[in-house]
Scaffold this motif. Structure first.
Motif, PDB file in Angstrom:
ATOM      1  N   GLY A 253       0.813  -1.214   0.000  1.00  0.00           N
ATOM      2  CA  GLY A 253       0.000   0.000   0.000  1.00  0.00           C
ATOM      3  C   GLY A 253       0.842   1.258   0.000  1.00  0.00           C
ATOM      4  N   ALA A 254       1.938   1.252   0.769  1.00  0.00           N
ATOM      5  CA  ALA A 254       2.833   2.412   0.799  1.00  0.00           C
ATOM      6  C   ALA A 254       3.488   2.618  -0.557  1.00  0.00           C
ATOM      7  CB  ALA A 254       3.894   2.229   1.881  1.00  0.00           C
ATOM      8  N   LEU A 255       3.827   1.526  -1.236  1.00  0.00           N
ATOM      9  CA  LEU A 255       4.420   1.633  -2.561  1.00  0.00           C
ATOM     10  C   LEU A 255       3.422   2.207  -3.564  1.00  0.00           C
ATOM     11  CD1 LEU A 255       6.914   1.050  -4.291  1.00  0.00           C
ATOM     12  CD2 LEU A 255       6.026  -1.243  -4.657  1.00  0.00           C
ATOM     13  N   ILE A 256       2.195   1.709  -3.519  1.00  0.00           N
ATOM     14  CA  ILE A 256       1.158   2.230  -4.417  1.00  0.00           C
ATOM     15  C   ILE A 256       0.845   3.684  -4.084  1.00  0.00           C
ATOM     16  CG2 ILE A 256      -1.265   1.981  -5.095  1.00  0.00           C
ATOM     17  CD1 ILE A 256      -0.884  -1.053  -4.646  1.00  0.00           C
ATOM     18  N   LEU A 257       0.788   4.013  -2.790  1.00  0.00           N
ATOM     19  CA  LEU A 257       0.530   5.389  -2.371  1.00  0.00           C
ATOM     20  C   LEU A 257       1.610   6.333  -2.897  1.00  0.00           C
ATOM     21  CD1 LEU A 257      -1.171   7.369  -0.683  1.00  0.00           C
ATOM     22  CD2 LEU A 257       0.257   6.754   1.277  1.00  0.00           C
ATOM     23  N   THR A 258       2.847   5.881  -2.902  1.00  0.00           N
ATOM     24  CA  THR A 258       3.942   6.693  -3.423  1.00  0.00           C
ATOM     25  C   THR A 258       3.746   6.987  -4.908  1.00  0.00           C
ATOM     26  OG1 THR A 258       5.467   5.775  -1.798  1.00  0.00           O
ATOM     27  CG2 THR A 258       6.443   6.779  -3.757  1.00  0.00           C
ATOM     28  N   VAL A 259       3.376   5.957  -5.664  1.00  0.00           N
ATOM     29  CA  VAL A 259       3.169   6.129  -7.102  1.00  0.00           C
ATOM     30  C   VAL A 259       1.981   7.050  -7.372  1.00  0.00           C
ATOM     31  CG1 VAL A 259       2.571   4.930  -9.252  1.00  0.00           C
ATOM     32  CG2 VAL A 259       4.248   3.933  -7.683  1.00  0.00           C
ATOM     33  N   VAL A 260       0.881   6.842  -6.637  1.00  0.00           N
ATOM     34  CA  VAL A 260      -0.311   7.679  -6.827  1.00  0.00           C
ATOM     35  C   VAL A 260       0.002   9.131  -6.467  1.00  0.00           C
ATOM     36  CG1 VAL A 260      -2.653   8.120  -5.988  1.00  0.00           C
ATOM     37  CG2 VAL A 260      -1.947   5.787  -6.545  1.00  0.00           C
ATOM     38  N   SER A 261       0.717   9.353  -5.376  1.00  0.00           N
ATOM     39  CA  SER A 261       1.088  10.722  -4.979  1.00  0.00           C
ATOM     40  C   SER A 261       1.984  11.359  -6.029  1.00  0.00           C
ATOM     41  CB  SER A 261       1.811  10.705  -3.632  1.00  0.00           C
ATOM     42  OG  SER A 261       0.957  10.307  -2.613  1.00  0.00           O
ATOM     43  N   TRP A 262       2.902  10.591  -6.573  1.00  0.00           N
ATOM     44  CA  TRP A 262       3.793  11.105  -7.612  1.00  0.00           C
ATOM     45  C   TRP A 262       2.995  11.515  -8.848  1.00  0.00           C
ATOM     46  CZ3 TRP A 262       5.096   8.972 -12.458  1.00  0.00           C
ATOM     47  CH2 TRP A 262       6.138   9.620 -13.103  1.00  0.00           C
ATOM     48  N   LEU A 263       2.037  10.680  -9.234  1.00  0.00           N
ATOM     49  CA  LEU A 263       1.206  11.013 -10.393  1.00  0.00           C
ATOM     50  C   LEU A 263       0.368  12.268 -10.144  1.00  0.00           C
ATOM     51  CD1 LEU A 263       0.003   7.465 -11.500  1.00  0.00           C
ATOM     52  CD2 LEU A 263       1.583   8.976 -12.714  1.00  0.00           C
ATOM     53  N   LEU A 264      -0.216  12.388  -8.953  1.00  0.00           N
ATOM     54  CA  LEU A 264      -0.997  13.585  -8.634  1.00  0.00           C
ATOM     55  C   LEU A 264      -0.117  14.832  -8.621  1.00  0.00           C
ATOM     56  CD1 LEU A 264      -3.398  12.251  -5.856  1.00  0.00           C
ATOM     57  CD2 LEU A 264      -3.991  12.897  -8.193  1.00  0.00           C
ATOM     58  N   ASP A 265       1.104  14.705  -8.104  1.00  0.00           N
ATOM     59  CA  ASP A 265       2.040  15.835  -8.138  1.00  0.00           C
ATOM     60  C   ASP A 265       2.357  16.234  -9.571  1.00  0.00           C
ATOM     61  OD1 ASP A 265       2.307  16.269  -5.430  1.00  0.00           O
ATOM     62  OD2 ASP A 265       4.070  14.969  -5.226  1.00  0.00           O
ATOM     63  N   ALA A 266       2.547  15.249 -10.444  1.00  0.00           N
ATOM     64  CA  ALA A 266       2.841  15.538 -11.848  1.00  0.00           C
ATOM     65  C   ALA A 266       1.678  16.260 -12.510  1.00  0.00           C
ATOM     66  CB  ALA A 266       3.157  14.239 -12.592  1.00  0.00           C
ATOM     67  N   VAL A 267       0.456  15.841 -12.197  1.00  0.00           N
ATOM     68  CA  VAL A 267      -0.725  16.509 -12.754  1.00  0.00           C
ATOM     69  C   VAL A 267      -0.802  17.948 -12.259  1.00  0.00           C
ATOM     70  CG1 VAL A 267      -3.253  16.537 -12.721  1.00  0.00           C
ATOM     71  CG2 VAL A 267      -2.036  14.400 -13.146  1.00  0.00           C
ATOM     72  N   LEU A 268      -0.596  18.153 -10.956  1.00  0.00           N
ATOM     73  CA  LEU A 268      -0.649  19.507 -10.406  1.00  0.00           C
ATOM     74  C   LEU A 268       0.438  20.400 -10.996  1.00  0.00           C
ATOM     75  CD1 LEU A 268      -1.497  18.984  -6.643  1.00  0.00           C
ATOM     76  CD2 LEU A 268      -2.958  19.861  -8.450  1.00  0.00           C
ATOM     77  N   ASN A 269       1.628  19.838 -11.174  1.00  0.00           N
ATOM     78  CA  ASN A 269       2.708  20.627 -11.772  1.00  0.00           C
ATOM     79  C   ASN A 269       2.391  20.967 -13.222  1.00  0.00           C
ATOM     80  OD1 ASN A 269       4.271  20.746  -9.466  1.00  0.00           O
ATOM     81  ND2 ASN A 269       5.414  18.888  -9.975  1.00  0.00           N
ATOM     82  N   ALA A 270       1.768  20.031 -13.948  1.00  0.00           N
ATOM     83  CA  ALA A 270       1.385  20.300 -15.343  1.00  0.00           C
ATOM     84  C   ALA A 270       0.315  21.374 -15.417  1.00  0.00           C
ATOM     85  CB  ALA A 270       0.885  19.008 -16.005  1.00  0.00           C
ATOM     86  N   LEU A 271      -0.558  21.425 -14.399  1.00  0.00           N
ATOM     87  CA  LEU A 271      -1.595  22.449 -14.350  1.00  0.00           C
ATOM     88  C   LEU A 271      -1.108  23.774 -13.819  1.00  0.00           C
ATOM     89  CD1 LEU A 271      -4.590  20.299 -13.036  1.00  0.00           C
ATOM     90  CD2 LEU A 271      -4.195  21.098 -15.379  1.00  0.00           C
ATOM     91  N   GLY A 272       0.124  23.791 -13.321  1.00  0.00           N
ATOM     92  CA  GLY A 272       0.706  25.033 -12.801  1.00  0.00           C
ATOM     93  C   GLY A 272       0.340  25.336 -11.372  1.00  0.00           C
TER      94      GLY A 272
END
Length: 121
Positions: free
Chosen positions: A98-117
């Motif tokens: 779960g911690a591994l999946i949470l890390t990947v999901v958080s990374w993806l959400l961060d990437a989306v937020l960074n792409a949105l500025g």
């Protein structure tokens, strides 16, 4: 203050998505958005206060395993969060996955937020 709230909501969303994706993590029935937000807040506190101490204490083992023991530390952190919130973890192995999946999901959400500025710092 706005950055803190954005980070809290993103972490809550990451926790909720992880619980939806992976059956080893779940929230107690009826916990709702408040329970998810509390779990995200506790996760942030544990990551800020307890995780660095655990990483320091496990440094020799972490060096021997070339950093892979960090997965175990992240599983311990998720287990601590589950012990004091409405988050349920099916076992220690489930906490590590779960911690591994949470890390990947958080990374993806961060990437989306960074792409949105959206600045999260």
């Amino acid at each position: 203050m706005a950055h803190f709230l954005i980070k809290l909501v993103v972490n809550a969303l990451a926790l909720w998505l992880t619980a939806r994706i992976y059956g080893g993590l779940s929230f107690q029935p009826g916990s709702g958005a408040g329970g998810v937000l509390v779990a995200a807040l506790v996760l942030g506190i544990v990551n800020a206060l307890i995780r660095p101490l655990l990483l320091l204490l496990s440094l020799p083992v972490n060096l021997l395993t070339l950093g892979l023991f960090t997965l175990v530390v992240n599983g311990v952190v998720l287990s601590i969060v589950a012990a004091v919130t409405s988050l349920n973890v099916a076992g220690f192995g489930a906490a590590i996955v779960g911690a591994l999946i949470l890390t990947v999901v958080s990374w993806l959400l961060d990437a989306v937020l960074n792409a949105l500025g959206v600045d999260r710092q």
